[in-house]
Design an enzyme around this catalytic site. Structure first.
Site, PDB file in Angstrom:
ATOM      1  N   ASP A  41      36.465  14.496  -8.307  1.00 49.80           N
ATOM      2  CA  ASP A  41      35.891  13.377  -7.566  1.00 49.80           C
ATOM      3  C   ASP A  41      36.125  12.087  -8.347  1.00 49.80           C
ATOM      4  O   ASP A  41      35.984  12.074  -9.578  1.00 49.80           O
ATOM      5  CB  ASP A  41      34.392  13.616  -7.359  1.00 49.80           C
ATOM      6  CG  ASP A  41      33.789  12.674  -6.345  1.00 49.80           C
ATOM      7  OD1 ASP A  41      33.715  11.458  -6.623  1.00 49.80           O
ATOM      8  OD2 ASP A  41      33.378  13.142  -5.274  1.00 49.80           O
TER       9      ASP A  41
ATOM     10  N   HIS B  61      34.553  19.014   3.334  1.00 53.73           N
ATOM     11  CA  HIS B  61      34.733  19.159   1.889  1.00 53.73           C
ATOM     12  C   HIS B  61      33.454  19.674   1.262  1.00 53.73           C
ATOM     13  O   HIS B  61      32.367  19.500   1.797  1.00 53.73           O
ATOM     14  CB  HIS B  61      35.176  17.843   1.238  1.00 53.73           C
ATOM     15  CG  HIS B  61      34.237  16.694   1.401  1.00 53.73           C
ATOM     16  ND1 HIS B  61      34.111  15.986   2.574  1.00 53.73           N
ATOM     17  CD2 HIS B  61      33.362  16.123   0.530  1.00 53.73           C
ATOM     18  CE1 HIS B  61      33.219  15.025   2.426  1.00 53.73           C
ATOM     19  NE2 HIS B  61      32.742  15.092   1.193  1.00 53.73           N
TER      20      HIS B  61
ATOM     21  N   ASN C   6      28.087  18.178   2.935  1.00 54.72           N
ATOM     22  CA  ASN C   6      27.303  17.309   3.801  1.00 54.72           C
ATOM     23  C   ASN C   6      27.938  17.328   5.187  1.00 54.72           C
ATOM     24  O   ASN C   6      29.156  17.383   5.316  1.00 54.72           O
ATOM     25  CB  ASN C   6      27.302  15.877   3.253  1.00 54.72           C
ATOM     26  CG  ASN C   6      26.667  15.795   1.890  1.00 54.72           C
ATOM     27  OD1 ASN C   6      25.609  16.351   1.644  1.00 54.72           O
ATOM     28  ND2 ASN C   6      27.322  15.098   0.976  1.00 54.72           N
TER      29      ASN C   6
END
Length: 115
Positions: free
Chosen positions: A30, A100, A87
């Protein structure tokens, strides 16, 4: 979906710090980590989120827990613990509409589930 950020990463049009790739999944670091280890694991094929999975995407994602466990081992967080979450939708905090999963670890994460 040609303008999707994660599709562009999957097609190698945008650079990313890749840590895993197979025929259907890709994992990379990330760019704004929320923990010492913060990886994103995505299906290469576009899917907006968990509620939009086709049978093909579901089959690809079926192997994701095994991949996450392997990555946690490789990243040195398997023994101390790690979190895997996805999410789905704006109220969850989803900001990139390509399915993801976040793999987080490397520090005590507590009970807080929001990133």
């Amino acid at each position: 979906m040609s303008e999707c950020l994660f599709c562009k990463i999957a097609r190698k049009e945008i650079p990313a710090a890749l840590v895993y790739e197979d025929d259907s999944l890709l994992a990379f670091k990330d760019i704004a980590p929320q923990a010492p280890v913060h990886l994103l694991i995505i299906p290469k094929a576009h899917c907006e989120g968990l509620a939009d999975m086709t049978p093909e995407i579901a089959a690809a994602v079926g192997g994701l827990p095994r991949v996450a466990a392997r990555l946690a081992q490789e990243q040195g967080v398997a023994a101390s613990g790690w979190r895997l979450l996805s999410n789905c939708g704006p109220d969850s905090g989803q900001s990139v509409y390509h399915l993801h999963f976040h793999l987080l670890g490397g520090k005590p994460l507590g009970g807080r589930l929001c990133l």
